[in-house]
Design a protein around this motif. Structure first.
Motif: not given
Length: 482
Positions: A342-347, A396-405
């Motif tokens: 989802l990250l790379w496809l989103s970007a 790129l909106g929600p996943i960085p928050w999620l991956m931090m944890g």
């Protein structure tokens, strides 16, 4: 053991599987998910206020420039009005972790309603530019804190099977808050829609006060019985809580063993920890530096300058409707498709959309396309920004928050998350402030080309360094970083 006759005539040996009493109870009662969804959704209502705060300037930029608040605002001052919000969020992000550990996740969010109300009052009745700046700064502080605390709360109350979905509620509520603010701003006066935004934190508090505190926080404070009660409310009365209580105790003991600056320094010598920090910080920067915050802050201003064949405020609302819809979809697919994809496809999709907007502006500003043919390209920015917003909300909106944890080691997770959040908001502040400056001096097309370069780097970075964390334990994630 017992012997049974198989279909081919051979005797097979059936070996009974023995479960312990606790395993049998847990197997029969895995826990209800509905109470967790309700608690997570209620906590994420705090993020609705963040969406309101982000989008406060979105529909009223032209009105502010016209002096409809009772005093004039220049383009440069409008840039400060927009950017004081992320600056406020950055300021409090460094202290929100200790605040949550001192007062608890639930009480901290409820206490923040007081400064939120103060900040919104300054925006409802501003007498001068200083009050306007102060209101934006204070509401920004609270909005950023709300966002972090709702994520912490949701991650600590959720079973791992629905952790991603509950984490996605925050982005969904931010998007919903943006839509709410923009609809209110279209049909109400500036004061009327600001009052509507001011009511959101109060409504949140009236509902959230009935939710349980995080069981993990209660265990940190040695309130074991209260933690049991909270788990039963979140998992159902028939759930066997003792095993999860023991898991939390073990996790907290390991955390205590790995706390302290000496251990943090030792941990940072590991390549896996270093990569985790690089990935966490970079993703949070990409999240804020792609232009989404600036586009959200000045959407109607952008549409007015693009001169498309549609009312700019309606265009803004259309954009927000798709943003909310994609955030809902993201909450359903994040635990199925995985974070990395989802990250790379989103970007990648965002890059294409930004280039399209930039090219459209270049064609118009340089008079490459005759004016009578503008009708054929007028709607390209709206369509491109709709797809851009959908792509952002999916990855790129929600996943960085999620991956931090998920990727930061427990020995410095709180510190690293605070620093990453601070850096992210500083990036958002810089992008929001410089957007109008660059647009005014170099042209709107250059702004979007710059954002496209950033999202391109995000694609390459994700493919090269970011691991998949879906349904993986912390140890498995660390092994993938070595």
């Amino acid at each position: 053991m017992s012997k049974e006759q198989s279909e081919n005539g051979f005797e097979t040996i059936s070996v009974p599987i023995h479960y312990s009493t606790s395993e049998l109870i847990k197997k029969e009662n895995p826990g209800k998910k509905a109470p967790q969804y309700i608690a997570g959704l209620t906590a994420s209502l705090a993020a609705l206020s963040m969406g309101n705060t982000l989008a406060w300037t979105s529909q009223i930029s032209e009105e502010l420039l016209e002096g409809q608040l009772g005093f004039p605002v220049t383009v440069d001052e409008l840039g400060w009005v927009g950017s004081f919000m992320p600056l406020g969020a950055a300021t409090l992000s460094l202290f929100i972790g200790p605040l949550a550990d001192l007062f608890g996740r639930k009480l901290s969010m409820l206490l923040l309603i007081i400064p939120a109300t103060l900040g919104w009052c300054l925006l409802i009745w501003p007498q001068n530019l200083a009050m306007l700046y102060s209101g934006r700064f204070i509401t920004g502080m609270v909005a950023g804190a709300f966002c972090v605390l709702s994520l912490i709360y949701s991650s600590e109350i959720a079973q791992k099977e629905i952790r991603g979905a509950l984490g996605s509620y925050t982005q969904m509520m931010i998007s919903s808050g943006i839509l709410f603010a923009n609809v209110m701003a279209k049909f109400l006066s500036i004061k009327g829609f600001t009052i509507a935004c001011a009511g959101i934190p109060i409504v949140f508090g009236a509902i959230f006060i009935f939710m349980p505190e995080s069981p993990i926080f209660l265990m940190k404070k040695d309130k074991v019985q209260q933690a049991r009660t909270a788990l039963l409310r979140l998992r159902g009365e028939d759930y066997y809580v003792e095993e999860e209580i023991k898991e939390i105790e073990t996790s907290l003991k390991e955390y205590q063993m790995h706390s302290g600056m000496a251990i943090v320094k030792e941990s940072l010598k590991k390549s896996s920890s270093q990569k985790a920090c690089i990935i966490g910080l970079a993703l949070m920067i990409f999240k804020s530096a792609n232009g989404m915050d600036a586009i959200t802050a000045y959407t109607s201003y952008i549409f007015e300058n693009v001169k498309m064949g549609l009312d700019a405020k309606y265009g803004t609302i259309i954009l927000n409707v798709f943003q909310v819809g994609s955030a809902v979809v993201q909450s359903l697919v994040v635990d199925k498709l995985g974070r990395r994809l989802l990250l790379w496809l989103s970007a990648a999709i965002m890059t294409v959309c930004l280039i399209l907007v930039g090219l459209t502006l270049t064609l118009k500003e340089e008079n490459i396309v005759a004016e009578e043919y503008h009708i054929y390209i007028d709607y390209i920015p709206l369509i491109a920004l709709v797809v851009f917003t959908i792509a952002f909300s999916l990855g790129l909106g929600p996943i960085p928050w999620l991956m931090m944890g998920e990727i930061f080691p427990p020995e410095f997770k709180s510190l690293a998350a605070s620093v990453a959040t601070f850096v992210s908001w500083i990036a958002a502040f810089a992008v929001t402030k410089m957007f109008l400056v660059v647009e005014d001096n170099l042209g709107g097309d250059i702004v979007f080309y710059i954002f496209a370069v950033i999202t391109t780097i995000a694609v390459v970075f994700t493919l090269a360094l970011v691991p998949e964390t879906k349904n993986k334990t912390f140890n498995e994630i660390q092994q993938s970083l070595n």
